[in-house]
Motif scaffolding. Structure first.
Motif, PDB file in Angstrom:
ATOM      1  N   MET A   1      51.632  18.044 -25.583  1.00 21.65           N
ATOM      2  CA  MET A   1      52.141  17.100 -26.572  1.00 21.65           C
ATOM      3  C   MET A   1      52.014  15.658 -26.083  1.00 21.65           C
ATOM      4  O   MET A   1      51.565  14.775 -26.821  1.00 21.65           O
ATOM      5  CB  MET A   1      53.608  17.405 -26.882  1.00 21.65           C
ATOM      6  CG  MET A   1      54.246  16.484 -27.911  1.00 21.65           C
ATOM      7  SD  MET A   1      56.024  16.729 -27.997  1.00 21.65           S
ATOM      8  CE  MET A   1      56.547  16.024 -26.422  1.00 21.65           C
ATOM      9  N   TYR A   2      52.400  15.410 -24.831  1.00 15.55           N
ATOM     10  CA  TYR A   2      52.310  14.048 -24.301  1.00 15.55           C
ATOM     11  C   TYR A   2      50.857  13.610 -24.153  1.00 15.55           C
ATOM     12  O   TYR A   2      50.538  12.430 -24.322  1.00 15.55           O
ATOM     13  CB  TYR A   2      53.033  13.955 -22.960  1.00 15.55           C
ATOM     14  CG  TYR A   2      54.521  13.798 -23.115  1.00 15.55           C
ATOM     15  CD1 TYR A   2      55.079  12.579 -23.454  1.00 15.55           C
ATOM     16  CD2 TYR A   2      55.367  14.887 -22.958  1.00 15.55           C
ATOM     17  CE1 TYR A   2      56.443  12.437 -23.619  1.00 15.55           C
ATOM     18  CE2 TYR A   2      56.731  14.765 -23.124  1.00 15.55           C
ATOM     19  CZ  TYR A   2      57.269  13.537 -23.450  1.00 15.55           C
ATOM     20  OH  TYR A   2      58.622  13.406 -23.625  1.00 15.55           O
ATOM     21  N   ARG A   3      49.983  14.538 -23.853  1.00 13.53           N
ATOM     22  CA  ARG A   3      48.559  14.226 -23.760  1.00 13.53           C
ATOM     23  C   ARG A   3      48.052  13.705 -25.104  1.00 13.53           C
ATOM     24  O   ARG A   3      47.341  12.708 -25.185  1.00 13.53           O
ATOM     25  CB  ARG A   3      47.801  15.474 -23.341  1.00 13.53           C
ATOM     26  CG  ARG A   3      46.300  15.370 -23.421  1.00 13.53           C
ATOM     27  CD  ARG A   3      45.761  14.546 -22.287  1.00 13.53           C
ATOM     28  NE  ARG A   3      44.318  14.451 -22.347  1.00 13.53           N
ATOM     29  CZ  ARG A   3      43.621  13.492 -21.793  1.00 13.53           C
ATOM     30  NH1 ARG A   3      44.236  12.544 -21.135  1.00 13.53           N
ATOM     31  NH2 ARG A   3      42.313  13.474 -21.892  1.00 13.53           N
ATOM     32  N   LEU A   4      48.440  14.380 -26.177  1.00 11.40           N
ATOM     33  CA  LEU A   4      48.026  13.981 -27.517  1.00 11.40           C
ATOM     34  C   LEU A   4      48.586  12.610 -27.869  1.00 11.40           C
ATOM     35  O   LEU A   4      47.895  11.751 -28.410  1.00 11.40           O
ATOM     36  CB  LEU A   4      48.513  15.030 -28.521  1.00 11.40           C
ATOM     37  CG  LEU A   4      48.063  14.883 -29.972  1.00 11.40           C
ATOM     38  CD1 LEU A   4      46.578  15.179 -30.080  1.00 11.40           C
ATOM     39  CD2 LEU A   4      48.847  15.828 -30.867  1.00 11.40           C
ATOM     40  N   ARG A   5      49.850  12.384 -27.540  1.00  7.36           N
ATOM     41  CA  ARG A   5      50.491  11.120 -27.895  1.00  7.36           C
ATOM     42  C   ARG A   5      49.924   9.954 -27.092  1.00  7.36           C
ATOM     43  O   ARG A   5      49.737   8.855 -27.605  1.00  7.36           O
ATOM     44  CB  ARG A   5      52.008  11.222 -27.681  1.00  7.36           C
ATOM     45  CG  ARG A   5      52.759  10.028 -28.200  1.00  7.36           C
ATOM     46  CD  ARG A   5      54.228  10.327 -28.311  1.00  7.36           C
ATOM     47  NE  ARG A   5      54.805  10.696 -27.041  1.00  7.36           N
ATOM     48  CZ  ARG A   5      56.068  11.079 -26.905  1.00  7.36           C
ATOM     49  NH1 ARG A   5      56.852  11.168 -27.944  1.00  7.36           N
ATOM     50  NH2 ARG A   5      56.539  11.403 -25.720  1.00  7.36           N
TER      51      ARG A   5
END
Length: 593
Positions: A305-309
Motif C-alpha cells: 500500500m505504501y509503495r503505491l502511495r
C-alpha cells in the motif's frame, strides 16, 4: 457416593473416559491447552476436521444440558444439536434450533463468534478457534451486563464497531490454519483513504462520520464471511478466504475485488457542511499453505500500500519481496526521516509483557512515525532505511530519552510506576564508544530509575566473537540497567553469546514461536532455547504469541513470560491504564470464550 466417584460417574456419562485418546490426537500441547480452557469460566467442545466432538467439559453441558443424551465422542456436533432440538418440547424448539444454527455458522466458518440467549435467559457468546489444521475448539462464555461493554471495546473499533487489529489477527490466524488444511488461498488487503488535492481536511468532528461512511462502503463490497477491520483513522483491512487453490485465479479474484472497492470508495464524502474527494490506496498479499504469520502478512500488505502511495498512483498493488523499497524511494524516505526527527513526528507505543499468572510485568517501547499526510506509519516501512543510514543513531537516542521521560512521569503512579520499559538499540548505537555515557546523561537528566530500563539488542547486532561490545554492555550493567537479547534461538552461536555477554533477559525469535505446532521442528529449537536460558539463570520471554496453541506450548516447555497480539497489541501511552485494568486472566478468557 464420594465426590471423586461422583465426578468420575459424570465424566463417564458424557464420554470423558475416551478423552485421553482425543488429547493425544491434538498433540503434545493437549493437556496444557485443556488446563488453560478449564481455568476459564467457559464451556468448550473440541471438534476434529470432520466436526465430530472429541472432548468437552462439564461447563459445556451445564450450559447446554439437553445435549447430555446425544453428545458422544465421535458424533457430529451438528447432528447432536439437531437431534436435541427436534426432541425438545414445542415451546423450547425454536430457541434450541437457533442455538444449533449459531453453532453451525461457526462450524462452517461463516463467522467467528455468535451471541444468543438460552431458554433460562442467560446470554452467551460462542466463538470458534482453530487450534491446528485438524482441530477446532468452540468455546462459550456467559455475557454479564457489566462486562459486555469492556468485552466489546477490547475486540472492536469504537467508531465503526468493526473488528480491531486484535480480532483481525485472531481471525487471520484461523484462516491461515484453515488454508493449511484445505489448500485454498486467501488474501489480505489494506486500504488507506487519501484526499484528492485541494479537498478540505478531516477534523475531529467529522472523523466519526467519515469512518462510518467508509466502513459501510467496504462492507457493501465483500461477502458476509469476509472480515473488514479498522486499524487507525482511515486505515482499513479486508481479509478474504477460500478464494481458490490456484494462485492465478486467486489473484484475478482479488483484482476484481479491488475494482469493486475503487468504484465504491473513490468519490465524494460529506464532512460536516462540506464534502471531500477521497481515493483509495489498496495493498494486497495472498496467503495459503506454508504462509508465515498473521503479523507478517499484514506488514506485506502495508508495504504494498505504501509503495503505491509513494508512487502517487491509485488502485491495487500486490506485495512482492523485490519491490520493498527501491533506491530512489530510499533517498526520499531518508530525507523525510531526518525531517520527521527534527519536527518531532515520532512517538512510542507500548506492548505489554505478561507473566504466566496473568499480571503485566513489563512493557516494550516500539517506535511509530506519525506522518502528517500518511498517518501512523509502521516501522516495517522505515526502520530498514534508518538502519542503513546514520539516522538510526539519533532515532535510537530519542527512543531512550522518551522512555526515560515516561518512567520519570510514572514514578509516583502505583499502577505504572513499577513496570520496566524495554527499548531496542541498533547495532550502530551499540558500537558507539560513548553509548554508556549518553544513557547515563539521559538518566541523570530525566530522573528515571535505571533498574526499570532494559536495553534490547538484536542477534543481528552481534558479531561471531562479541568481544567488541562487551565493555559497553558491562558499563551499562554497572549503571544498574538490564540487558535483553531479541530473536533468541535463530543463530548457531547463541550459547557462546550467553557465556560472554552480561544479559538478563532473552526473547524467543518470533519466527520460532509462530512456527510452533504439532510435529514441527521449531518445537525442539524452542525447548532447547528455554533450557539454555534456565541454565544461565536468565528470564525468557515468548514473543510474537498469536494463537492459544503457541501460548500453551510455550507454557508446557517452561516459558513463564509472554508477549504478542493474542494478549494485547502495542498501544499509545494514553491507552495503557485501561489495558492494565484488563489483566491477561480476563484477556485469555475472552480469547477462548
Amino acid at each position: 457416593m464420594s465426590a471423586t466417584n461422583e465426578k468420575s460417574a459424570r465424566s463417564d456419562m458424557h464420554g470423558q473416559s475416551a478423552f485421553s485418546a482425543a488429547t493425544s490426537l491434538v498433540g503434545v500441547y493437549g493437556e496444557q491447552l485443556f488446563r488453560i480452557l478449564e481455568q476459564t469460566s467457559s464451556g468448550y467442545v473440541l471438534l476434529d476436521a470432520q466436526n465430530r466432538a472429541q472432548r468437552w467439559n462439564d461447563g459445556y453441558l451445564q450450559l447446554f444440558p439437553w445435549l447430555g443424551p446425544t453428545l458422544k465422542v465421535g458424533t457430529s456436533l451438528q447432528t447432536a444439536l439437531q437431534t436435541a432440538a427436534s426432541a425438545a418440547p414445542a415451546s423450547s424448539a425454536p430457541v434450541l434450533s437457533h442455538i444449533a444454527q449459531s453453532h453451525q455458522a461457526l462450524i462452517a466458518r461463516q463467522q467467528a463468534n455468535a451471541q444468543f440467549q438460552l431458554p433460562n435467559g442467560r446470554r452467551l457468546n460462542l466463538s470458534a478457534h482453530a487450534l491446528s489444521a485438524n482441530y477446532t475448539v468452540l468455546a462459550c462464555k456467559e455475557l454479564l451486563p457489566h462486562a459486555s461493554e469492556a468485552e466489546s471495546l477490547s475486540f472492536f473499533d469504537v467508531l465503526t464497531n468493526l473488528p480491531n487489529r486484535r480480532l483481525l489477527l485472531d481471525r487471520l490466524s484461523q484462516a491461515m490454519i484453515q488454508s493449511e488444511r484445505t489448500g485454498w488461498r486467501g488474501a489480505l488487503l489494506t486500504i488507506d483513504m487519501e484526499p484528492v488535492t485541494d479537498s478540505p481536511a478531516c477534523t475531529g468532528d467529522s472523523q466519526a462520520g467519515l469512518a462510518q461512511n467508509i466502513a459501510q462502503r467496504l462492507l457493501g463490497c465483500v461477502r458476509s464471511c469476509d472480515t473488514v477491520a479498522r486499524l487507525d483513522a482511515a486505515h482499513f483491512v479486508i481479509m478474504v478466504s477460500d478464494l481458490s487453490p490456484d494462485i492465478e485465479m486467486s489473484t484475478v479474484l482479488v483484482e476484481r475485488l479491488g475494482e469493486r472497492l475503487q468504484a465504491s470508495l473513490n468519490g465524494s464524502y460529506p464532512l460536516g457542511n462540506k464534502s471531500a474527494m477521497l481515493e483509495a490506496n489498496i495493498g494486497a498479499t495472498l496467503f495459503g499453505p506454508h504462509s508465515r504469520s498473521a503479523t507478517e502478512l499484514l506488514q506485506q500488505a502495508e508495504i504494498a500500500m505504501y509503495r503505491l502511495r509513494d508512487e502517487e498512483a491509485r488502485g491495487l498493488h500486490f506485495f512482492s519481496p523485490e519491490q520493498r523499497i527501491l533506491a530512489n524511494d530510499r533517498q526520499r524516505l531518508e530525507q523525510e526521516l531526518r525531517e520527521a526527527l527534527r519536527l518531532g513526528q515520532f512517538e512510542l507505543h507500548y506492548q505489554a509483557q505478561y507473566s504466566a499468572s496473568g499480571d503485566v510485568n513489563g512493557l516494550e517501547a516500539l517506535l511509530r512515525w506519525r506522518h502528517p499526510r500518511r498517518g501512523l506509519v509502521p516501522p516495517s516501512i522505515f526502520l530498514s532505511v534508518g538502519e542503513e543510514t546514520d539516522i538510526i543513531v539519533p532515532l535510537g537516542r530519542w527512543s531512550i530519552q522518551a522512555a526515560c521521560e515516561q518512567l520519570a512521569k510514572w514514578k509516583a503512579d502505583p499502577q505504572l510506576g513499577k513496570l520496566p520499559i524495554c527499548v531496542n538499540i541498533s547495532a550502530k548505537q551499540l558500537r558507539q564508544a560513548d553509548l554508556a555515557e549518553q544513557v547515563q546523561d539521559i538518566i541523570s537528566q530525566t530522573g528515571a530509575d535505571p533498574a526499570l530500563l532494559l536495553l534490547e539488542l538484536s542477534t543481528q547486532a552481534l558479531s561471531p566473537s562479541h568481544t567488541d561490545i562487551i565493555p559497553t554492555l558491562t558499563r551499562l550493567r554497572t549503571m544498574g540497567l538490564r540487558l535483553s537479547l531479541d530473536d533468541f534461538g535463530d543463530s548457531s552461536h547463541m550459547q557462546q553469546a550467553l557465556q560472554q555477554l552480561p544479559l538478563n533477559q532473552l526473547k524467543l525469535s518470533h519466527s520460532l514461536v509462530q512456527r510452533l505446532g504439532p510435529n514441527n521442528a521449531a518445537e525442539a529449537a524452542v525447548q532447547a532455547a528455554i533450557v539454555l536460558a534456565a541454565r544461565h539463570q536468565m528470564t525468557i520471554v515468548g514473543a510474537g504469541v498469536e494463537t492459544l496453541e503457541q501460548r500453551a506450548l510455550l507454557a508446557q516447555y517452561g516459558c513463564e513470560h509472554f508477549m504478542g497480539y493474542l494478549l494485547s497489541p502495542p498501544a499509545p501511552v494514553g491507552q495503557l491504564r485501561s489495558l492494565l485494568q484488563r489483566q491477561v486472566a480476563s484477556s485469555l478468557q475472552e480469547t477462548v470464550a
